[in-house]
Every structure is written in structure tokens, then in C-alpha cells.
Design a protein around this motif. Structure first.
Motif, PDB file in Angstrom:
ATOM      1  N   GLN A 185      -0.260 -14.223   4.293  1.00 56.17           N
ATOM      2  CA  GLN A 185      -0.947 -13.004   3.882  1.00 56.17           C
ATOM      3  C   GLN A 185      -0.686 -11.876   4.873  1.00 56.17           C
ATOM      4  O   GLN A 185      -0.493 -10.725   4.480  1.00 56.17           O
ATOM      5  CB  GLN A 185      -2.444 -13.253   3.750  1.00 56.17           C
ATOM      6  N   GLN A 186      -0.689 -12.211   6.160  1.00 59.66           N
ATOM      7  CA  GLN A 186      -0.429 -11.201   7.180  1.00 59.66           C
ATOM      8  C   GLN A 186       0.994 -10.657   7.054  1.00 59.66           C
ATOM      9  O   GLN A 186       1.213  -9.448   7.122  1.00 59.66           O
ATOM     10  CB  GLN A 186      -0.649 -11.782   8.573  1.00 59.66           C
TER      11      GLN A 186
ATOM     12  N   SER B  75       2.821 -10.606   4.359  1.00 58.53           N
ATOM     13  CA  SER B  75       2.882  -9.819   3.136  1.00 58.53           C
ATOM     14  C   SER B  75       2.284  -8.431   3.356  1.00 58.53           C
ATOM     15  O   SER B  75       2.842  -7.419   2.899  1.00 58.53           O
ATOM     16  CB  SER B  75       2.147 -10.548   2.014  1.00 58.53           C
ATOM     17  N   ALA B  76       1.161  -8.374   4.057  1.00 57.29           N
ATOM     18  CA  ALA B  76       0.516  -7.087   4.331  1.00 57.29           C
ATOM     19  C   ALA B  76       1.404  -6.216   5.218  1.00 57.29           C
ATOM     20  O   ALA B  76       1.500  -4.999   5.014  1.00 57.29           O
ATOM     21  CB  ALA B  76      -0.834  -7.312   4.996  1.00 57.29           C
ATOM     22  N   GLN B  77       2.069  -6.835   6.191  1.00 58.67           N
ATOM     23  CA  GLN B  77       2.964  -6.078   7.061  1.00 58.67           C
ATOM     24  C   GLN B  77       4.157  -5.539   6.282  1.00 58.67           C
ATOM     25  O   GLN B  77       4.592  -4.405   6.500  1.00 58.67           O
ATOM     26  CB  GLN B  77       3.438  -6.951   8.224  1.00 58.67           C
TER      27      GLN B  77
ATOM     28  N   ALA C  34       4.175  -4.819   3.055  1.00 57.51           N
ATOM     29  CA  ALA C  34       3.663  -3.744   2.202  1.00 57.51           C
ATOM     30  C   ALA C  34       3.450  -2.473   3.017  1.00 57.51           C
ATOM     31  O   ALA C  34       3.766  -1.371   2.560  1.00 57.51           O
ATOM     32  CB  ALA C  34       2.356  -4.165   1.535  1.00 57.51           C
ATOM     33  N   GLN C  35       2.933  -2.631   4.233  1.00 53.62           N
ATOM     34  CA  GLN C  35       2.718  -1.470   5.091  1.00 53.62           C
ATOM     35  C   GLN C  35       4.051  -0.808   5.444  1.00 53.62           C
ATOM     36  O   GLN C  35       4.166   0.414   5.441  1.00 53.62           O
ATOM     37  CB  GLN C  35       1.977  -1.875   6.362  1.00 53.62           C
TER      38      GLN C  35
ATOM     39  N   ALA D  92       0.953   3.339  -1.300  1.00 55.97           N
ATOM     40  CA  ALA D  92      -0.378   2.861  -0.908  1.00 55.97           C
ATOM     41  C   ALA D  92      -1.472   3.627  -1.635  1.00 55.97           C
ATOM     42  O   ALA D  92      -2.450   3.049  -2.105  1.00 55.97           O
ATOM     43  CB  ALA D  92      -0.562   2.982   0.600  1.00 55.97           C
TER      44      ALA D  92
ATOM     45  N   TRP E 125      -4.108   2.153  -4.396  1.00 56.53           N
ATOM     46  CA  TRP E 125      -5.548   2.280  -4.190  1.00 56.53           C
ATOM     47  C   TRP E 125      -6.208   2.809  -5.464  1.00 56.53           C
ATOM     48  O   TRP E 125      -7.234   2.307  -5.891  1.00 56.53           O
ATOM     49  CB  TRP E 125      -5.825   3.211  -3.009  1.00 56.53           C
TER      50      TRP E 125
END
Length: 108
Positions: free
Chosen positions: A56-57, A59-61, A63-64, A75, A79
Motif C-alpha cells: 500500500q505504501q 502504491s501510494a508513493q 500515485a504521489q 490528485a 478527490w
């Protein structure tokens, strides 16, 4: 830790259930190997949770990084497209207020 209790029937020292489960009965100071199969299952479960958190981390990185490449446009769009049940009451009011202000500006 030994229990400071005495069995009334034969005046022998008694153990708590916790101590019996942990191998303190009959002079054993620690549980024997394989005595607690739940520990192996718990360790495997924790390893799975760590792997999931790591994925998950990552994946979040990723995406960021994508969002930063596009100046955050993706982003912001993500949202606004969230499912309705993920919005707080304050966010809904904010969005409605923004729409009202937009319409008022268009009318001028």
C-alpha cells in the motif's frame, strides 16, 4: 511466576490457568516447541499485514509521483470523484458552497 495459593483438598500449591498454559506446570520454565501453534499462525498473520502495508505504501508513493508529474491535477480529480460515502458532512457543505459561488459569479 508461581501462584501463592493452596489447594484446600490436599494442601498442595496451585497454579493459575495462565501459568499452566505457559508451561509452568511440572517445573517447565517455558512452553515447549510446537506447544503453541497459535504463535506460528500469529507470526504468519503479522508477516502478511507487513507485506500488505508495504504494498500500500509503494502504491501510494507511485500515485504521489504520478500526481507530481502532472502538477497534482490527477490528485484533485481523484478527490472530487470519490464515492459519496467517503465525503464528510463538512466536505459536502464546502462543495455545495463552491457550486453556489460559481453560479453567482456566472450571473454577474
Amino acid at each position: 511466576t508461581w501462584v501463592a495459593g493452596v489447594n484446600a483438598a490436599d494442601a498442595s500449591a496451585t497454579l493459575s490457568r495462565f501459568e499452566v498454559r505457559n508451561g509452568h506446570a511440572k517445573g517447565i520454565s517455558a512452553p515447549t516447541a510446537g506447544a503453541d501453534l497459535g504463535a506460528d499462525a500469529a507470526a504468519a498473520h503479522m508477516a502478511g499485514l507487513r507485506d500488505k502495508a508495504r504494498r500500500q505504501q509503494e502504491s501510494a508513493q507511485q500515485a504521489q509521483a504520478r500526481d507530481e508529474d502532472n502538477n497534482g491535477v490527477e490528485a484533485v480529480a481523484r478527490w472530487w470523484r470519490r464515492p459519496l460515502d467517503e465525503w464528510t458532512a463538512g466536505e459536502l457543505l464546502l462543495a455545495c458552497g463552491a457550486r453556489v459561488v460559481e453560479r453567482m459569479r456566472d450571473a454577474v
